[in-house]
Design a protein around this motif. Structure first.
Motif, PDB file in Angstrom:
ATOM      1  N   VAL A   1       0.850  -1.192   0.000  1.00 27.02           N
ATOM      2  CA  VAL A   1       0.000   0.000   0.000  1.00 27.02           C
ATOM      3  C   VAL A   1       0.882   1.236   0.000  1.00 27.02           C
TER       4      VAL A   1
ATOM      5  N   TYR B   1      -6.330   8.308   6.524  1.00 24.97           N
ATOM      6  CA  TYR B   1      -6.204   7.081   5.718  1.00 24.97           C
ATOM      7  C   TYR B   1      -5.108   6.166   6.264  1.00 24.97           C
ATOM      8  N   TYR B   2      -4.021   6.798   6.644  1.00 25.40           N
ATOM      9  CA  TYR B   2      -2.842   6.019   7.035  1.00 25.40           C
ATOM     10  C   TYR B   2      -3.150   5.075   8.205  1.00 25.40           C
TER      11      TYR B   2
ATOM     12  N   LEU C   1      -5.344   2.020   7.290  1.00 34.60           N
ATOM     13  CA  LEU C   1      -4.679   1.185   6.274  1.00 34.60           C
ATOM     14  C   LEU C   1      -3.489   0.454   6.878  1.00 34.60           C
TER      15      LEU C   1
ATOM     16  N   VAL D   1       2.939   0.441   5.315  1.00 30.46           N
ATOM     17  CA  VAL D   1       2.494   1.415   4.311  1.00 30.46           C
ATOM     18  C   VAL D   1       3.707   2.233   3.884  1.00 30.46           C
TER      19      VAL D   1
ATOM     20  N   ALA E   1     -11.255   1.394   4.535  1.00 24.58           N
ATOM     21  CA  ALA E   1      -9.922   0.796   4.386  1.00 24.58           C
ATOM     22  C   ALA E   1     -10.040  -0.707   4.165  1.00 24.58           C
TER      23      ALA E   1
ATOM     24  N   THR F   1      -8.678  -2.417   0.719  1.00 27.51           N
ATOM     25  CA  THR F   1      -7.596  -3.407   0.786  1.00 27.51           C
ATOM     26  C   THR F   1      -8.082  -4.775   0.298  1.00 27.51           C
TER      27      THR F   1
END
Ligand code: GLA
Ligand code: GLA
Length: 684
Positions: A414, A444-445, A448, A455, A608, A612
């Motif tokens: 990602v 987002y981080y 995820l 990431v 997320a 994914t």
């Protein structure tokens, strides 16, 4: 960077280079994972050095960074260089098995220098000249200053460029300050001219018919920061970045002229600091390094983790934490200490994200000077503070885990895209004063990373085909090259997710004549009809559950029949009611998605999960309890998983298969971690 395979050098060969004091005959290779500290031998009598170095050695410290503020000591008068003391310090450290990184001292020019050459002092934005007595008072664009920097760097490199105990170089210290003097303005005007070629071109691209900003001569172009023409603001920041790059290159060239290629050159950056484009400046360095300070409060593994990943993305390889706090800092509002165990947890969190060195700032406080209260490893009396034992534990653990970590690095499926242009463009016109592009990235981080357990944070122009999922939060400025890269990625089968405010502006910070996402609109088969800054959250509902959009909402439309609506707004301002909030379109084997809402945590977790899963992202280790961070580092024939428990209670992590517990020993199918507990597990 992994420091391996250093050649054994016999000291007698170096006799001709004027070693002021014999070093130990044969340096072994530096350990793969280094524990270090900032050390300022110039602040202490030489008779004290050995006691300090002995304590460092006992703590498992194998690296000292020295000299980055010692210009006055190394050149007490113009052209009178004295490096003998530093050579004695480097060699004294070597006798304790401690390697050195040498900093060029250019963030702190001596008083004689600024007195003699006042033009080397920067002019602050208020028009006043900076002065001696703090640091970073120099003008980074000034040719005379660069000449003086080059000379001191060259002297240092001639002396230490072949020293087997010197691992590398740090240029300057935390680049930050700009200068607003007339000569710099002229350089900026020349820069603008080189970029735009003709005034007609510049006037068109900056839309200078607005407010009579139109220029008929290059010399009319002002410097603007914060508020001004967006094209001019962006140009200034690009000039600032290029000028830091050339400021740095000046010293790199001086060092490279004498230094062995095995010696790396880096500089220490400041995380998400946005005073220059780090992708520009890092190009010429061998390795990225940053100064990782929590300040007030406690480690936020999401924010700090993203900052590690940002730094790893500068060179897209392992990096160093070249400064970090031993317990506390001195510059926050409340300079609380990290908890017992937290410094160790943080060190492993650093290594997990790809740091190959963790180095504390600083060993011991200067008895006077601006930072008397900062955290240290020994006290003003030179004996250990309580944290020393924890640092020594880290030292033992780094030694133990070094062999399995050697040659390993994080690898992610990602990627989150980040660009300074976009960050600045939004910050100059936030439209909602609470809108923080870094927080948009983190929204987002966090989820995820929790799913994928790794990431990358990279700029939008790097090769993307190796990623299963690419997310672009708030990628406001989309250059032609980036637009092409992203479109190619989707056409090649990748899943691209665009977040709010993305693809609104071009390379000149000029609005695209199409609605967002500008050049990616055709691929998406939809667009942003209107954006709304929000006073209060608005409801959203759909595939990611029922939640809210905060701060900002973009009303989307799905024009292409193959574009699906994933989320819709609920009832709020009338305009948004029941309108699309997230849309997606399959493109061959790829997919492009636009999320126009700033999703709350729960909806973002579902989003997320959706992205994914759809993109086929693997979970690196497997599910772990909430609060436990997993950090995979991959080698050629094995994987190391570092686990850190940031939850307040004991957590049990079951492993998908039996692994070797590197720190505790033994083969494990599960590990129990207390708060701040660490496990290092290897598949081999
Ligand atoms: C004032 C100015 C206009 C414009 C508006 C924006 O009224 O006169 O030029 O800037 O503000 O609200
Ligand atoms: C920065 C500097 C150091 C020191 C620390 C204190 O990182 O590079 O010289 O001032 O802050 O936290």
């Amino acid at each position: 960077m992994r420091i391996v395979g250093m050649l054994a050098v016999v000291v007698v060969c170096l006799g001709s280079m004027g070693w002021a004091q014999a070093a130990p005959a044969q340096p072994a290779s530096a350990p793969p994972i280094l524990l270090g500290t900032a050390w300022y031998p110039e602040q202490w009598p030489e008779s004290r050095w050995d006691a300090d170095l002995t304590l460092m050695q006992q703590a498992g410290i194998h690296m000292v960074r020295v000299a980055e503020f010692a210009w006055a000591r190394m050149e007490p008068a113009e052209g009178q260089y004295d490096l003998d003391w530093l050579e004695r310090a480097v060699n004294a450290a070597a006798k304790h098995g401690i390697y050195t990184v040498i900093g060029t001292p250019t963030a702190a020019p001596p008083a004689w220098l600024t007195q003699k050459y006042p033009e080397t002092l920067r002019i602050k934005e208020d028009g006043r000249r900076d002065q001696h007595g703090n640091r970073q008072q120099f003008n980074w664009a000034n040719p005379k200053y660069r000449e003086l920097c080059r000379k001191i760097a060259a002297q240092m490199a001639q002396r230490f460029g072949h020293n087997p105990y010197v691992l590398g170089w740090q240029i300057d210290n935390e680049y930050a300050n700009q200068s607003f003097d007339p000569d710099t303005q002229k350089q900026f005007q020349d820069w603008v001219r080189a970029r735009y070629g003709t005034l007609d071109n510049l006037n068109a691209r900056w839309t200078t018919q607005y407010w009579s900003e139109w220029y008929s001569d290059w010399s009319q172009i002002p410097i603007q920061t914060g508020y001004g023409n967006p094209g001019l603001l962006l140009s200034w920041m690009r000039f600032v970045s290029d000028t830091w790059r050339s400021y740095q290159k000046n010293q790199i060239d001086a060092i490279r002229a004498s230094a062995d290629p095995r010696q790396f050159i880096t500089t220490n950056t400041m995380g998400f600091f946005d005073g220059f484009d780090h992708y520009t400046v890092e190009q010429d360095l061998d390795m990225a390094a940053w100064d990782d300070y929590v300040g007030q409060g406690h480690l936020d593994p999401v924010r700090n983790g993203a900052t590690h990943d940002l730094t790893r993305g500068f060179k897209r390889k392992n990096f160093w934490v070249i400064e970090t706090q031993p317990g506390s800092v001195n510059w926050a509002h409340i300079n609380n200490s990290l908890d017992k165990g937290e410094v160790r947890a943080m060190a492993w969190h650093d290594v997990g994200h790809g740091a190959d060195t963790v180095s504390y700032w600083q060993w011991r406080s200067a008895l006077n000077g601006q930072e008397q209260y900062h955290g240290t490893i020994v006290g003003s009396d030179g004996t250990p503070v309580p944290l020393y034992e924890e640092v020594a534990q880290i030292g033992k653990e780094f030694a133990k885990a070094g062999p399995v970590l050697a040659g390993t690095s994080p690898k992610s499926e990602v990627a989150i895209l980040y660009s300074y242009d976009s960050r600045w463009a939004i910050q100059w016109q936030k439209h909602n004063g609470d809108y923080d592009p870094v927080k948009a990235l983190l929204s987002y981080y966090g989820p995820l990373r929790a799913i994928a357990q790794s990431v990358d944070v990279v700029p939008p122009t790097v090769p993307l085909s190796g990623y299963k999922l690419v997310v672009a939060p708030a990628l406001n400025v989309l250059t032609d090259a980036a637009a092409k890269n992203l479109a190619d990625y989707v056409r090649g089968g990748g899943h691209l997710v665009l977040g709010q405010r993305t693809a609104m502006k071009d390379d000149d910070n000029t609005l695209y004549p199409e609605r967002q996402p500008g050049p990616l609109g055709a691929l998406l088969g939809g667009r942003v009809e209107q954006y709304y800054a929000l006073e209060a959250p608005v409801p959203v509902e759909g595939n990611f559950g029922a939640g809210q959009s905060q701060l900002w909402a973009e009303l989307l439309s799905a024009k292409d029949p193959s574009t699906e609506v994933l989320m819709r707004y609920g009832v709020s301002n009338g305009w948004l009611d029941h309108q699309p909030a997230a849309i997606t379109r399959k493109v061959g084997n790829g997919r492009i998605t636009y999320i126009g809402a700033w999703l709350d945590d729960a909806s973002m977790r579902k989003a997320a999960q959706w992205m994914t899963t759809d993109a086929g992202v693997h979970v690196a280790l497997g599910p772990v309890p909430e609060g436990v961070d997993v950090y995979p580092r991959y080698g050629a024939d094995h994987t190391v998983f570092i686990l850190v428990n940031f939850a307040k209670t004991n957590q049990t992590v079951s492993l998908p298969k039996e692994m070797e517990d590197v720190l505790a020993g033994g083969a494990k199918k599960a590990v129990i971690l207390p708060q701040y507990g660490v496990a290092v597990l290897t598949t081999k």
